[in-house]
Write a protein that holds these residues in place. Structure first.
Motif, PDB file in Angstrom:
ATOM      1  N   SER A  84      90.181  65.051  17.020  1.00 17.93           N
ATOM      2  CA  SER A  84      89.698  63.669  16.863  1.00 17.93           C
ATOM      3  C   SER A  84      88.191  63.572  17.108  1.00 17.93           C
ATOM      4  O   SER A  84      87.589  62.537  16.790  1.00 17.93           O
ATOM      5  CB  SER A  84      90.406  62.747  17.872  1.00 17.93           C
ATOM      6  N   GLY A  85      87.608  64.613  17.688  1.00 14.96           N
ATOM      7  CA  GLY A  85      86.210  64.569  18.135  1.00 14.96           C
ATOM      8  C   GLY A  85      85.177  64.114  17.114  1.00 14.96           C
ATOM      9  O   GLY A  85      84.274  63.349  17.459  1.00 14.96           O
TER      10      GLY A  85
ATOM     11  N   TYR B  67      84.348  60.532  17.235  1.00 17.27           N
ATOM     12  CA  TYR B  67      83.582  60.006  18.373  1.00 17.27           C
ATOM     13  C   TYR B  67      82.086  60.040  18.035  1.00 17.27           C
ATOM     14  O   TYR B  67      81.348  59.102  18.328  1.00 17.27           O
ATOM     15  CB  TYR B  67      83.826  60.802  19.666  1.00 17.27           C
TER      16      TYR B  67
ATOM     17  N   TYR C   7      81.235  57.367  15.611  1.00 12.58           N
ATOM     18  CA  TYR C   7      81.109  56.050  16.250  1.00 12.58           C
ATOM     19  C   TYR C   7      79.756  55.948  16.964  1.00 12.58           C
ATOM     20  O   TYR C   7      79.068  54.926  16.875  1.00 12.58           O
ATOM     21  CB  TYR C   7      82.263  55.798  17.233  1.00 12.58           C
TER      22      TYR C   7
ATOM     23  N   ALA D 298      84.108  58.372  28.120  1.00 12.17           N
ATOM     24  CA  ALA D 298      84.445  59.633  27.432  1.00 12.17           C
ATOM     25  C   ALA D 298      85.735  60.196  28.014  1.00 12.17           C
ATOM     26  O   ALA D 298      86.638  60.632  27.292  1.00 12.17           O
ATOM     27  CB  ALA D 298      83.307  60.633  27.578  1.00 12.17           C
TER      28      ALA D 298
ATOM     29  N   ALA E   9      88.686  58.034  26.947  1.00 14.46           N
ATOM     30  CA  ALA E   9      88.959  58.177  25.507  1.00 14.46           C
ATOM     31  C   ALA E   9      89.750  59.464  25.253  1.00 14.46           C
ATOM     32  O   ALA E   9      90.752  59.466  24.523  1.00 14.46           O
ATOM     33  CB  ALA E   9      87.650  58.190  24.719  1.00 14.46           C
ATOM     34  N   LEU E  10      89.318  60.569  25.871  1.00 15.39           N
ATOM     35  CA  LEU E  10      90.022  61.840  25.650  1.00 15.39           C
ATOM     36  C   LEU E  10      91.442  61.813  26.228  1.00 15.39           C
ATOM     37  O   LEU E  10      92.376  62.352  25.643  1.00 15.39           O
ATOM     38  CB  LEU E  10      89.217  63.015  26.227  1.00 15.39           C
TER      39      LEU E  10
END
Ligand SMILES: NC(=O)c1ccc[n+]([C@@H]2O[C@H](COP(=O)([O-])OP(=O)(O)OC[C@H]3O[C@@H](n4cnc5c(N)ncnc54)[C@H](OP(=O)(O)O)[C@@H]3O)[C@@H](O)[C@H]2O)c1
Length: 276
Positions: free
Chosen positions: A177-178, A181, A184, A256, A259-260
């Protein structure tokens, strides 16, 4: 398997969308003979390498079995198709799966025999050869299977291994998914740049090119991000003024981290929805 043998290997790719298509292009670049690749996808692939066969279902497959079968359909399609491809899989077939969240146990259930299965979690920069691929091999997979997987995925970027399947949830949260990020962060930086510079087109370009250049520098210098940040931060300078805002109260660190954790938890929930 030596590279000459790999060129002669019969490869079946089930699902040829954005990711499957990018992987096949990498393979056709000297690794596997295009004539030996069959893809199954109901939608004609727009940019098919000459020689690669495309069929719309298992009934149109002309080969009896394949050395490598790659599963590249969406995870929710997998339960509907899993039994259809068992006839093309022998004990010697290596099954590769890029499906997010589908565990090796569910894939092993495709066949009666003990089957070598390797899960690979790629990310979208693989489309430009700068992907991160993280692999997990089941207990049946041999070191030769793992070496073959390394060879097949290295044209798409860097290849790493985990030895505990449950780590794939964290991997999904970090590298899978990184890219979103960073996209964004780029969105936020572009919006802020447009508020700062009158020429909005130039502002957006400066923000995006700066992120690209900084990522490249981090990769090529192979130094920790903190060291690179400290190097460009002069005492009481402009960078320090901005960083004091970004780093205030550790808000970004906490975000961060949260989110992870959220992505990893969601990956676990999604894999629990798959049939065992
Ligand atoms: N994209 C990523 O960043 C990423 C990252 C990590 C893992 N993955 C995994 O990679 C897999 C593919 O993702 P993607 O982004 O490439 O998806 P995609 O572009 O939707 O590709 C899937 C392909 O499978 C085709 N398909 C649907 N039903 C089929 C069937 N019964 N038999 C054969 N093919 C069928 C689809 O055709 P239609 O469009 O006609 O339905 C589509 O072309 C997913 O499992 C995903 O979890 C993707």
């Amino acid at each position: 398997m030596m590279k000459d043998e790999l060129r002669q290997s019969k490869v079946l790719v089930i699902g040829c969308g954005r990711m499957g298509g990018a992987i096949i292009k990498g393979w056709c670049n000297g690794l596997v003979a295009p004539d030996n690749i069959t893809i199954v996808d109901p939608t004609p692939f727009p940019d098919l390498v000459s020689g690669v066969k495309q069929v719309s279902g298992p009934e149109e497959i002309t080969d009896d079995f394949f050395d490598v079968v790659m599963l590249a359909v969406k995870p929710q399609i997998f339960p509907k198709i899993m039994s259809l491809y068992a006839p093309f899989i022998s004990e010697k077939t290596l099954i590769l799966s890029i499906m997010a969240g589908v565990e090796t146990q569910a894939i092993e259930a495709m066949t009666d025999s003990k089957q070598a299965v390797i899960r690979v979690m790629p990310n979208t920069p693989a489309l430009v050869g700068a992907g991160v691929m993280v692999c997990f091999a089941n207990a049946v997979a041999t070191p030769q299977n793992e070496a073959l997987c390394d060879t097949l995925f290295s044209p798409l970027g860097s290849v790493h291994w985990v030895h505990d399947e449950s780590d794939m949830h964290a991997v999904t949260a970090i590298s899978g998914s990184g890219p979103a990020y960073l996209f964004y962060f780029a969105e936020c930086m572009v919006a802020a740049a447009k508020n700062t510079l009158k020429d909005e087109v130039l502002a957006a370009k400066l923000a995006k090119e700066t992120l690209y250049g900084a990522a490249l520098l981090m990769q090529q210098e192979a130094r920790e991000p903190m060291a690179l940040r400290q190097e460009v931060t002069s005492p009481n300078g402009t960078t320090q003024a901005a960083l004091e805002v970004l780093m205030s109260d550790g808000v970004l660190d906490a975000l961060a981290n949260n989110a992870l954790q959220a992505a990893s938890k969601r990956s676990l929930e999604l894999s629990a929805l798959e049939p065992a």
